[in-house]
Design a protein around this motif. Sequence first.
Motif, short mmCIF file in Angstrom:
data_model
loop_
_atom_site.label_atom_id
_atom_site.label_comp_id
_atom_site.label_asym_id
_atom_site.label_seq_id
_atom_site.Cartn_x
_atom_site.Cartn_y
_atom_site.Cartn_z
N ARG A 324 31.32 -60.74 124.37
CA ARG A 324 32.06 -59.53 124.04
C ARG A 324 31.24 -58.63 123.12
O ARG A 324 31.21 -57.40 123.26
CB ARG A 324 33.38 -59.93 123.37
CG ARG A 324 34.44 -58.82 123.27
CD ARG A 324 34.30 -57.96 122.01
NE ARG A 324 34.33 -58.74 120.81
CZ ARG A 324 35.44 -59.03 120.11
NH1 ARG A 324 36.59 -58.59 120.53
NH2 ARG A 324 35.35 -59.73 119.00
N ASP A 325 30.52 -59.24 122.15
CA ASP A 325 29.66 -58.45 121.25
C ASP A 325 28.55 -57.76 122.03
O ASP A 325 28.21 -56.60 121.76
CB ASP A 325 29.07 -59.36 120.18
CG ASP A 325 30.13 -59.89 119.23
OD1 ASP A 325 31.23 -59.30 119.19
OD2 ASP A 325 29.86 -60.90 118.56
N HIS A 326 28.00 -58.49 123.02
CA HIS A 326 26.95 -57.89 123.85
C HIS A 326 27.49 -56.70 124.64
O HIS A 326 26.84 -55.65 124.73
CB HIS A 326 26.39 -58.95 124.80
CG HIS A 326 25.40 -58.40 125.79
ND1 HIS A 326 24.13 -57.99 125.44
CD2 HIS A 326 25.50 -58.18 127.13
CE1 HIS A 326 23.50 -57.54 126.51
NE2 HIS A 326 24.31 -57.64 127.55
N VAL A 327 28.70 -56.85 125.20
CA VAL A 327 29.32 -55.75 125.94
C VAL A 327 29.56 -54.57 125.01
O VAL A 327 29.36 -53.41 125.38
CB VAL A 327 30.64 -56.23 126.57
CG1 VAL A 327 31.45 -55.04 127.09
CG2 VAL A 327 30.36 -57.20 127.70
N GLN A 328 29.97 -54.86 123.76
CA GLN A 328 30.23 -53.79 122.81
C GLN A 328 28.95 -53.01 122.49
O GLN A 328 28.96 -51.78 122.41
CB GLN A 328 30.82 -54.39 121.52
CG GLN A 328 31.52 -53.40 120.62
CD GLN A 328 32.84 -52.93 121.19
OE1 GLN A 328 33.40 -53.59 122.05
NE2 GLN A 328 33.34 -51.80 120.72
#
Length: 511
Positions: A324-328
């Motif tokens: 999720r952090d990577h997508v953000q």
Amino acid sequence: QLGLPRLEVPSAPTKPESEATPVSVNDFLAYCDLPKEEIRSDVFGHRHPFKDIKRRYVFEIIYGQYDVNVARLQDDLRDLRARIRSFESDRAAFERLLAGTPWENRAVLERELERLRNNAVDLAAAAARISDGSPRDSAIASLRMRVSRLDEQVAERSLLLGREDVDIERFSQLAAQLETQIARLTRAIVANQTLLDIEFVVCPRCGASIDDGRGDAEHCYLCLQTPSPAYGRSDLIGEQDRLAAQLAETRSLLASRRKRKESLNAEIRKLQSERQAAGRELDDSLRIFVSDSAARLQEVAASRATVAEGITRIQDYLRLFEKRDHVQVELGQLKSREAELLAELDEAMARRDDVEQRISDLETRFTEILNRLSLPAFLQDAQGKIDRRTYMPTVGGRSFEALQSEGLAVEVNVAHALAHQLNSLAHGLALPNILLIDGISGAFGEKGYDPARVSAIYEQIIKACEASGGALQVIIADTRVPDVARDSIVTELSERERLVPADFLARLRPP
């Protein structure tokens, strides 16, 4: 018969097939028509989404707003926004997955992981203490270690077996869904092939003969409506091939999971057999020494296996948060790039001084015509502007939608259309120099009818025709014509005399 000049239409802006909006000669003629049902509420049909997007494209083509660099930037921006929507959808799916669960808070997961790791250390120390309290005989200690190791291995294999069962169920459901979708696509392809090229010669409702000439290329001759876009046979076959490949891959994964399950079952049976043998041997060695150490050691081993499984599960959840952090991060970069593309697009639009000059001249002519009309007092000496994003006219800072009066909307519409015509003649723009206007006086009502305002509109139409040197042709349909335009009337029609006279063309005066 009216002697209209031939219209050369430039190429329409290039768009993906799924978003294509072709621009035809009829779209250019839309800038020359103020029909009765739209003159009081619309600007060349801007309230209709499909007409509005064509209206914007025609404006860009006529005034030179469209070029290759702008089209490239628009395509890049469209692709970028599609990726942004995809990332936002992934992020929303992650939030929905964890919403309402005990693990929706990342900090709680990290605290739980730390607690389980501390428990694992404590259990390892407890197992060591229990082992130290056992008899010192090396053979018995070795048997106990072996039994403990086998218990841990059985617990670990059982946990993996449970995961394989979940994967097998999930892949089985996916395969069933894919088979259903493939069957539906097959029926759709067969139906499309079977029903292709069927032409109705009689009405399917009443049986009357149908004339196939009653429609045109853009409308169905049966229902006279515009056919809705449909997927072609090649699209359905391509989608079926993709689903078939996905089904084959799913079946392959399902087979591998089942094979792995069988392997785990075999390993568990083997380990359980070894555990039973080691347990019997240990029981024989400890038949004299009775102690609960072995039972406590087994409990500790089971607890250690449970803690290890919990650590693995939480680490899996935390990897979801990392994704999720990577997508953000990716989403932030894409939005930054979107802002850069918008800035480049604005800069590319602003660099074309000739385009801006044409639009500025349009605004000047628009303002001049407005100021010669009998507008309400609050709009006296108001400036007419063209919104650079929507290409809609504004008067005195008021948008067209903000004009509450139908009469005022008609005045603005006529002034806007005349300004386009005069500007196209001045700059040699590809706009047909004919203007069709329907229902001018009807917008001013009966009780509050203001002849001065209607006369002012007709005066500006006549002045525009004179300023064009005869190049502009204006055709008006109206129920009440003011005296200022009486000399321009060629013929009048009524409820009794509805037919156009045979000498109508002969009455037309040369420009």
